[in-house]
Design a protein around this motif. Structure first.
Motif, PDB file in Angstrom:
ATOM      1  N   SER A  17       0.829  -1.201   0.000  1.00 56.94           N
ATOM      2  CA  SER A  17       0.000   0.000   0.000  1.00 56.94           C
ATOM      3  C   SER A  17       0.863   1.252   0.000  1.00 56.94           C
ATOM      4  N   LEU A  18       0.278   2.327  -0.510  1.00 60.94           N
ATOM      5  CA  LEU A  18       0.886   3.646  -0.460  1.00 60.94           C
ATOM      6  C   LEU A  18      -0.230   4.667  -0.328  1.00 60.94           C
ATOM      7  N   ARG A  19       0.085   5.788   0.290  1.00 59.35           N
ATOM      8  CA  ARG A  19      -0.855   6.897   0.308  1.00 59.35           C
ATOM      9  C   ARG A  19      -0.203   8.105  -0.337  1.00 59.35           C
ATOM     10  N   LEU A  20      -0.815   8.568  -1.400  1.00 61.45           N
ATOM     11  CA  LEU A  20      -0.342   9.770  -2.063  1.00 61.45           C
ATOM     12  C   LEU A  20      -1.076  10.984  -1.510  1.00 61.45           C
ATOM     13  N   SER A  21      -0.360  12.077  -1.442  1.00 58.40           N
ATOM     14  CA  SER A  21      -0.954  13.341  -1.012  1.00 58.40           C
ATOM     15  C   SER A  21      -0.780  14.379  -2.106  1.00 58.40           C
ATOM     16  N   CYS A  22      -1.707  15.302  -2.159  1.00 56.54           N
ATOM     17  CA  CYS A  22      -1.643  16.406  -3.114  1.00 56.54           C
ATOM     18  C   CYS A  22      -1.959  17.680  -2.334  1.00 56.54           C
ATOM     19  N   ALA A  23      -0.946  18.473  -2.102  1.00 53.58           N
ATOM     20  CA  ALA A  23      -1.103  19.711  -1.347  1.00 53.58           C
ATOM     21  C   ALA A  23      -1.270  20.883  -2.304  1.00 53.58           C
ATOM     22  N   ALA A  24      -2.323  21.648  -2.088  1.00 55.11           N
ATOM     23  CA  ALA A  24      -2.603  22.791  -2.946  1.00 55.11           C
ATOM     24  C   ALA A  24      -2.217  24.084  -2.251  1.00 55.11           C
ATOM     25  N   SER A  25      -1.778  25.027  -3.050  1.00 55.86           N
ATOM     26  CA  SER A  25      -1.462  26.359  -2.526  1.00 55.86           C
ATOM     27  C   SER A  25      -1.876  27.402  -3.557  1.00 55.86           C
ATOM     28  N   GLY A  26      -1.906  28.636  -3.135  1.00 55.46           N
ATOM     29  CA  GLY A  26      -2.285  29.721  -4.039  1.00 55.46           C
ATOM     30  C   GLY A  26      -3.712  30.179  -3.833  1.00 55.46           C
ATOM     31  N   ARG A  27      -4.590  29.242  -3.592  1.00 60.27           N
ATOM     32  CA  ARG A  27      -5.965  29.549  -3.240  1.00 60.27           C
ATOM     33  C   ARG A  27      -6.602  28.263  -2.708  1.00 60.27           C
TER      34      ARG A  27
END
Length: 124
Positions: A17-27
């Motif tokens: 298993s793996l957990r991917l993350s997607c961090a947003a910035s700017g708004r």
């Protein structure tokens, strides 16, 4: 403008298993639907999963249904992809994407913001 940064990729054995993350910035992305796509070596980019603005609706590619889970934490401006029972065919660069709509889409053409991708390698 929205900047998306994926993390969590790596090398994993088949079945892992793996957990991917997607961090947003700017708004804030709290009113954007989000998606995960992947591109395997020598292949076209393909849809993996998508989630509506509230997280109330999720859709998956048939190939990952039941093994992957997409989720989001709007307070953290982050989207996740929990991947389980990984198979070697899952080896790819995984991309996070945002569309300026509340509602999910399986089409990459509907997304206007993209991350740089994170590499997942599944060994047999």
């Amino acid at each position: 403008q929205v900047q998306l940064v994926e993390s969590g990729g790596g090398l994993v054995q088949a079945g892992g298993s793996l957990r991917l993350s997607c961090a947003a910035s700017g708004r804030t992305i709290s009113n954007y639907a989000m998606g995960w796509f992947r591109q395997a070596p020598g292949k076209e980019r393909e849809f993996v999963a998508t989630i509506s603005w509230s997280g109330g609706s999720t859709y998956y590619a048939d190939s990952v249904q039941g093994r992957f889970t997409i989720s989001r934490d709007n307070a953290k401006n982050t989207v996740y992809l929990q991947m389980g029972s990984l198979i070697p065919e899952g080896t790819a660069v995984y991309y996070c994407a945002a569309r300026t709509s509340l509602w999910s889409s399986r089409s990459s053409n509907d997304y206007i913001y993209w991350g740089q991708g994170t590499t997942v390698t599944v060994s047999s």
